[in-house]
Design an enzyme around this catalytic site. Structure first.
Site, PDB file in Angstrom:
ATOM      1  N   HIS A  33      30.009  41.365  49.271  1.00  0.00           N
ATOM      2  CA  HIS A  33      30.972  42.448  49.034  1.00  0.00           C
ATOM      3  C   HIS A  33      30.253  43.753  48.723  1.00  0.00           C
ATOM      4  O   HIS A  33      29.895  44.027  47.577  1.00  0.00           O
ATOM      5  CB  HIS A  33      31.884  42.060  47.866  1.00  0.00           C
ATOM      6  CG  HIS A  33      33.036  42.995  47.652  1.00  0.00           C
ATOM      7  ND1 HIS A  33      34.227  42.569  47.116  1.00  0.00           N
ATOM      8  CD2 HIS A  33      33.207  44.318  47.880  1.00  0.00           C
ATOM      9  CE1 HIS A  33      35.076  43.582  47.029  1.00  0.00           C
ATOM     10  NE2 HIS A  33      34.457  44.664  47.490  1.00  0.00           N
ATOM     11  N   ARG A  74      29.994  52.815  53.592  1.00  0.00           N
ATOM     12  CA  ARG A  74      30.508  54.168  53.859  1.00  0.00           C
ATOM     13  C   ARG A  74      30.274  54.697  55.265  1.00  0.00           C
ATOM     14  O   ARG A  74      30.709  55.811  55.566  1.00  0.00           O
ATOM     15  CB  ARG A  74      29.929  55.177  52.855  1.00  0.00           C
ATOM     16  CG  ARG A  74      30.122  54.820  51.393  1.00  0.00           C
ATOM     17  CD  ARG A  74      31.570  54.629  51.021  1.00  0.00           C
ATOM     18  NE  ARG A  74      31.755  54.501  49.572  1.00  0.00           N
ATOM     19  CZ  ARG A  74      32.734  53.821  49.020  1.00  0.00           C
ATOM     20  NH1 ARG A  74      33.636  53.208  49.767  1.00  0.00           N
ATOM     21  NH2 ARG A  74      32.834  53.751  47.705  1.00  0.00           N
ATOM     22  N   HIS A  80      36.216  40.275  43.368  1.00  0.00           N
ATOM     23  CA  HIS A  80      35.952  40.876  42.048  1.00  0.00           C
ATOM     24  C   HIS A  80      36.959  40.475  40.955  1.00  0.00           C
ATOM     25  O   HIS A  80      37.702  41.312  40.445  1.00  0.00           O
ATOM     26  CB  HIS A  80      35.854  42.398  42.149  1.00  0.00           C
ATOM     27  CG  HIS A  80      36.868  43.063  43.058  1.00  0.00           C
ATOM     28  ND1 HIS A  80      38.213  42.833  42.995  1.00  0.00           N
ATOM     29  CD2 HIS A  80      36.683  43.982  44.039  1.00  0.00           C
ATOM     30  CE1 HIS A  80      38.829  43.574  43.893  1.00  0.00           C
ATOM     31  NE2 HIS A  80      37.919  44.277  44.546  1.00  0.00           N
ATOM     32  N   ASP A 102      29.984  44.493  44.680  1.00  0.00           N
ATOM     33  CA  ASP A 102      31.016  45.503  44.963  1.00  0.00           C
ATOM     34  C   ASP A 102      30.386  46.900  44.939  1.00  0.00           C
ATOM     35  O   ASP A 102      30.949  47.851  44.400  1.00  0.00           O
ATOM     36  CB  ASP A 102      32.185  45.414  43.980  1.00  0.00           C
ATOM     37  CG  ASP A 102      33.403  46.214  44.429  1.00  0.00           C
ATOM     38  OD1 ASP A 102      33.402  46.705  45.574  1.00  0.00           O
ATOM     39  OD2 ASP A 102      34.345  46.365  43.630  1.00  0.00           O
TER      40      ASP A 102
END
Length: 433
Positions: free
Chosen positions: A63, A67, A235, A308
């Site tokens: 995870h 971008r 998460h 994350d």
């Protein structure tokens, strides 16, 4: 063809095979050739004495947010892969909330090509559940899997529609991939900036209740049971979610879950003084949640650790707390944070931690790696688990600096990372170990 590498005299830990002993690891042609004491070196081999260091399967992060395309000023596939290798990760899975969204065969193929071009840590694309992540119409899973997607997710957004989530689980089952869901009931979470509790009340900020996560966890578990599909819960942050997952696994439902280093180590108290580096979604919770998450990780109720990794530009995080974006970078601090808190803190053994960061995430997403067995791909990390170091965000390989751990002293970090038998990262010798 790559030059053979012999790692000598390290503490070799392979959680998948239950191996933990002093041994050598021989890498040839991008594969693990042999593991054992006193191995000979082929002609021309790169021989490295790693006495006092740990040799383990490369870490796997299921995870991350890289971008690209759309926000290359914050991160790219190449810079994210470089940050991953610096953190000991040999493989990461990139979420699809890019601009445009990774919701089709061409977009997935772009991520794959960028990963190959970078030649650092492996980057596996995750395709979107819905076209444009709008939650209205399923993306074409088959075409994305054919192009290299290893899972589907609308992460960044929850899959709000129960019908769409059911259909996604049924469709994904045909391709043997998990549906990874951001568990958040949007009408409960709307406008929230941090955990709903005493700290939020004192700061005058609107909170996000634990129930916002737990309601969607319960729904996803029920739909996984109904469809027989594999749901992966992103998460996790609350003790209530832990109990729901525990009961689901006892009933044999196909559910896996991840937890982040920050949810394992920080509480909502980190938001005091309106520190936007502690603003994330799901939010940091209470000490009882942190304790429950650590115990669930040890028991295997929560399967793996994922960073994350969510880069943001400096000026974005400099906004007022309720206006700043959620998320922190984490690839370069993940191992140090959890090793310091959980292994040195007595919650996990080192082999248990490495299992949750290598073997298990590789198994959950059906990825190569996660083992040092002969014939396996030579994705390897060499770790100095005694090295104290201070987090200095200015030294990150990532393009972004948004971390709540800046200035913190940690113990344990990667010193060498091999991907397919090639050195993808090596810490400079002048840096203290």
């Amino acid at each position: 063809m790559t030059r053979p590498i012999l790692l000598r005299n390290g503490r070799v830990i392979d959680p998948r095979r239950g191996l933990d002993q002093t041994a050598d690891v021989l890498v040839t042609d991008g594969k693990i050739a042999a593991v054992g004491p006193g191995l000979g070196a082929p002609d021309g081999a790169d021989i490295r004495d790693v006495r006092g260091l740990v040799v383990a399967p490369g870490l796997v992060d299921v995870h991350v947010h890289l971008r690209e395309p759309g926000n290359e000023d914050e991160e790219t596939v190449a810079s994210g892969a470089r940050a991953a290798a610096a953190g000991g990760f040999t493989a990461v899975c990139a979420m699809p909330n890019t601009d445009p969204v990774t919701d089709n065969q061409a977009a997935v193929g772009f991520i794959v090509r960028q990963s190959v071009r970078a030649g650092l840590a492996r980057v596996y694309p995750i395709g979107a559940v819905s076209v444009g992540q709008k939650g209205e119409r399923l993306a074409e899973f088959g075409e994305m899997v054919g192009a290299g997607a290893v899972a589907v997710s609308d992460d960044g957004n929850p899959v709000v529609s129960g019908h769409l989530m059911r259909t996604a689980l049924e469709y994904a089952r045909s391709f043997h991939i998990p549906v990874a869901d951001h568990c958040e009931e949007p009408t409960l979470a709307a406008g929230g900036a941090m955990h709903e509790g005493l700290v939020a009340t004192r700061l005058g900020l609107k909170g996000i209740p634990a129930a916002a996560e737990e309601i969607m966890v319960a729904r996803d578990i029920l739909l996984a049971e109904h469809t027989g599909g594999h749901v992966h819960l992103c998460h996790m942050s609350t003790r209530g979610s832990v109990e729901l997952i525990r009961r689901a696994k006892q009933r044999g439902i196909r559910v896996t879950a991840e937890v982040t280093p920050h949810h394992l180590t920080l509480t909502d108290a980190a938001c005091e003084h309106y520190d936007t580096h502690a603003k994330m979604n799901p939010p940091l919770r209470e000490p009882a949640d942190v304790a429950a998450l650590g115990q669930a990780l040890k028991e295997g109720v929560i399967d793996c650790i994922a960073s994350d990794h969510a880069p943001h530009a400096y000026d974005e995080k400099e906004a007022a707390f309720d206006e700043a974006p959620f998320g922190i970078v984490g690839l370069e601090t993940a191992f140090g944070v959890v090793h310091t808190a959980l292994v040195q803190g007595g919650v996990l053994t080192l082999p248990e931690l490495l299992a949750r960061m290598s073997a298990v995430p590789a198994e959950v997403f059906h990825l190569p790696g996660g083992t040092l067995a002969a014939g396996a791909v030579a994705d390897v990390c060499v770790l100095d688990v005694t090295a104290p170091w201070v987090v200095r965000s200015a030294e990150f390989q990532s393009k972004s600096r948004n971390t709540p751990f800046a200035g913190r002293e940690l113990v344990g970090r990667a010193v060498v990372t091999l991907v397919a038998g090639r050195v993808a990262y090596e810490r400079e010798a002048r840096e203290p170990r």
